[in-house]
Design a protein around this motif. Structure first.
Motif, PDB file in Angstrom:
ATOM      1  N   THR A  15       0.977  -1.055   0.135  1.00  0.00           N
ATOM      2  CA  THR A  15      -0.078   0.246  -0.012  1.00  0.00           C
ATOM      3  C   THR A  15       0.845   1.256   0.008  1.00  0.00           C
ATOM      4  N   ARG A  16       1.952   1.264   0.670  1.00  0.00           N
ATOM      5  CA  ARG A  16       2.740   2.566   0.877  1.00  0.00           C
ATOM      6  C   ARG A  16       3.423   2.768  -0.418  1.00  0.00           C
ATOM      7  N   ARG A  17       3.759   1.468  -1.071  1.00  0.00           N
ATOM      8  CA  ARG A  17       4.442   1.765  -2.530  1.00  0.00           C
ATOM      9  C   ARG A  17       3.748   2.117  -3.412  1.00  0.00           C
ATOM     10  N   LEU A  18       2.236   1.831  -3.456  1.00  0.00           N
ATOM     11  CA  LEU A  18       1.352   2.284  -4.448  1.00  0.00           C
ATOM     12  C   LEU A  18       1.198   3.898  -4.324  1.00  0.00           C
ATOM     13  N   VAL A  19       1.009   4.263  -3.015  1.00  0.00           N
ATOM     14  CA  VAL A  19       0.971   5.777  -2.808  1.00  0.00           C
ATOM     15  C   VAL A  19       2.183   6.386  -2.964  1.00  0.00           C
ATOM     16  N   GLU A  20       3.575   5.745  -2.917  1.00  0.00           N
ATOM     17  CA  GLU A  20       4.824   6.396  -3.101  1.00  0.00           C
ATOM     18  C   GLU A  20       4.777   6.650  -4.850  1.00  0.00           C
ATOM     19  N   ALA A  21       4.363   5.542  -5.394  1.00  0.00           N
ATOM     20  CA  ALA A  21       4.479   5.395  -6.865  1.00  0.00           C
ATOM     21  C   ALA A  21       3.630   6.591  -7.766  1.00  0.00           C
ATOM     22  N   ALA A  22       2.371   6.731  -7.164  1.00  0.00           N
ATOM     23  CA  ALA A  22       1.303   7.570  -7.429  1.00  0.00           C
ATOM     24  C   ALA A  22       1.717   9.198  -7.296  1.00  0.00           C
ATOM     25  N   GLU A  23       2.220   9.316  -6.063  1.00  0.00           N
ATOM     26  CA  GLU A  23       2.696  10.715  -5.716  1.00  0.00           C
ATOM     27  C   GLU A  23       3.979  11.251  -6.549  1.00  0.00           C
ATOM     28  N   SER A  24       4.743  10.062  -6.813  1.00  0.00           N
ATOM     29  CA  SER A  24       5.837  10.297  -7.584  1.00  0.00           C
ATOM     30  C   SER A  24       5.710  10.928  -8.931  1.00  0.00           C
ATOM     31  N   ARG A  25       4.491  10.421  -9.510  1.00  0.00           N
ATOM     32  CA  ARG A  25       3.943  10.734 -10.641  1.00  0.00           C
ATOM     33  C   ARG A  25       3.038  11.850 -10.862  1.00  0.00           C
ATOM     34  N   GLY A  26       2.994  12.549  -9.663  1.00  0.00           N
ATOM     35  CA  GLY A  26       1.995  13.815  -9.688  1.00  0.00           C
ATOM     36  C   GLY A  26       0.605  13.538  -9.136  1.00  0.00           C
ATOM     37  N   HIS A  27       0.214  12.259  -8.971  1.00  0.00           N
ATOM     38  CA  HIS A  27      -1.034  11.892  -8.732  1.00  0.00           C
ATOM     39  C   HIS A  27      -1.366  12.372  -7.184  1.00  0.00           C
ATOM     40  N   SER A  28      -2.737  12.236  -6.942  1.00  0.00           N
ATOM     41  CA  SER A  28      -3.095  12.304  -5.398  1.00  0.00           C
ATOM     42  C   SER A  28      -3.491  10.888  -5.031  1.00  0.00           C
ATOM     43  N   ALA A  29      -2.983  10.202  -3.836  1.00  0.00           N
ATOM     44  CA  ALA A  29      -3.573   8.968  -3.558  1.00  0.00           C
ATOM     45  C   ALA A  29      -3.996   8.977  -2.029  1.00  0.00           C
ATOM     46  N   LYS A  30      -5.299   8.536  -1.962  1.00  0.00           N
ATOM     47  CA  LYS A  30      -5.586   8.467  -0.607  1.00  0.00           C
ATOM     48  C   LYS A  30      -6.089   7.038  -0.295  1.00  0.00           C
ATOM     49  N   VAL A  31      -5.683   6.620   0.972  1.00  0.00           N
ATOM     50  CA  VAL A  31      -5.943   5.309   1.419  1.00  0.00           C
ATOM     51  C   VAL A  31      -7.271   5.005   2.222  1.00  0.00           C
ATOM     52  N   MET A  32      -8.064   4.128   2.150  1.00  0.00           N
ATOM     53  CA  MET A  32      -9.219   4.134   2.727  1.00  0.00           C
ATOM     54  C   MET A  32      -9.501   2.725   3.268  1.00  0.00           C
ATOM     55  N   ASN A  33      -9.709   2.703   4.677  1.00  0.00           N
ATOM     56  CA  ASN A  33      -9.928   1.267   5.077  1.00  0.00           C
ATOM     57  C   ASN A  33     -11.289   0.940   4.698  1.00  0.00           C
ATOM     58  N   ILE A  34     -11.659  -0.022   3.942  1.00  0.00           N
ATOM     59  CA  ILE A  34     -13.091  -0.493   3.334  1.00  0.00           C
ATOM     60  C   ILE A  34     -13.799  -0.715   4.618  1.00  0.00           C
ATOM     61  N   GLY A  35     -13.187  -1.674   5.510  1.00  0.00           N
ATOM     62  CA  GLY A  35     -14.078  -1.841   6.610  1.00  0.00           C
ATOM     63  C   GLY A  35     -14.594  -1.046   7.567  1.00  0.00           C
ATOM     64  N   ARG A  36     -14.268   0.457   7.506  1.00  0.00           N
ATOM     65  CA  ARG A  36     -14.632   1.649   8.051  1.00  0.00           C
ATOM     66  C   ARG A  36     -15.461   2.313   7.156  1.00  0.00           C
ATOM     67  N   SER A  37     -15.731   1.949   5.897  1.00  0.00           N
ATOM     68  CA  SER A  37     -16.567   2.615   5.226  1.00  0.00           C
ATOM     69  C   SER A  37     -18.188   2.216   5.108  1.00  0.00           C
ATOM     70  N   TYR A  38     -19.063   2.866   4.587  1.00  0.00           N
ATOM     71  CA  TYR A  38     -20.356   2.352   4.633  1.00  0.00           C
ATOM     72  C   TYR A  38     -21.053   3.025   3.408  1.00  0.00           C
ATOM     73  N   ALA A  39     -22.171   2.192   2.806  1.00  0.00           N
ATOM     74  CA  ALA A  39     -22.878   2.679   1.740  1.00  0.00           C
ATOM     75  C   ALA A  39     -24.020   3.368   2.111  1.00  0.00           C
ATOM     76  N   VAL A  40     -24.475   4.408   1.584  1.00  0.00           N
ATOM     77  CA  VAL A  40     -25.851   4.931   1.424  1.00  0.00           C
ATOM     78  C   VAL A  40     -26.622   4.858   0.168  1.00  0.00           C
ATOM     79  N   LEU A  41     -27.846   4.275   0.271  1.00  0.00           N
ATOM     80  CA  LEU A  41     -28.589   4.098  -1.054  1.00  0.00           C
ATOM     81  C   LEU A  41     -29.902   4.712  -0.806  1.00  0.00           C
ATOM     82  N   SER A  42     -30.376   5.346  -2.045  1.00  0.00           N
ATOM     83  CA  SER A  42     -31.594   5.946  -1.980  1.00  0.00           C
ATOM     84  C   SER A  42     -32.065   6.154  -3.508  1.00  0.00           C
TER      85      SER A  42
END
Length: 122
Positions: A15-42
């Motif tokens: 995960t750290r390497r993905l973030v480093e590689a993305a940022e070294s190429r000028g991209h923004s990379a955020k890491v999200m713990n999927i287990g702490r996310s939730y969906a809202v539907l309507s």
């Protein structure tokens, strides 16, 4: 490009390497713990929240979902797919990759050489 990396632990080497590689190429990379996310539907609403923050403005989603959270991770990934967020690994591919028999069936159907395998109910 705004990248969202779905990973249980931002400190994992991969995960750290993905973030480093993305940022070294000028991209923004955020890491999200999927287990702490939730969906809202309507009607006409397919959102994902992380805490009280709605996830938006994502150009691509990179799933790094562990086996212990496959079903929930696939459901959240499916929600992002429905919002038309690009991901190189679909929720269906994620689920199939965790089912050894299904994966072997797909490979065999496509003519990929696999060891002769027998499957029986235990």
């Amino acid at each position: 490009m705004n990248l969202l990396i779905l990973s249980a632990n931002r400190n994992l080497y991969s995960t750290r390497r993905l973030v480093e590689a993305a940022e070294s190429r000028g991209h923004s990379a955020k890491v999200m713990n999927i287990g702490r996310s939730y969906a809202v539907l309507s009607a006409n609403e397919l959102d994902i929240y992380y805490g009280d923050h709605r996830i938006e403005g994502v150009d691509a989603v990179i799933p790094r979902i562990g086996a212990s959270i496959t079903d929930y991770g696939a459901a959240m990934l499916r929600q992002l797919e429905m919002k038309q967020d690009f991901t190189p690994v679909s929720s269906l591919a994620l689920v199939r990759s965790r089912d050894k028999l299904r994966a072997l069936q797909i490979l065999a159907k496509e003519g990929v050489a696999i060891p002769r395998t027998a499957v029986a109910k235990q």
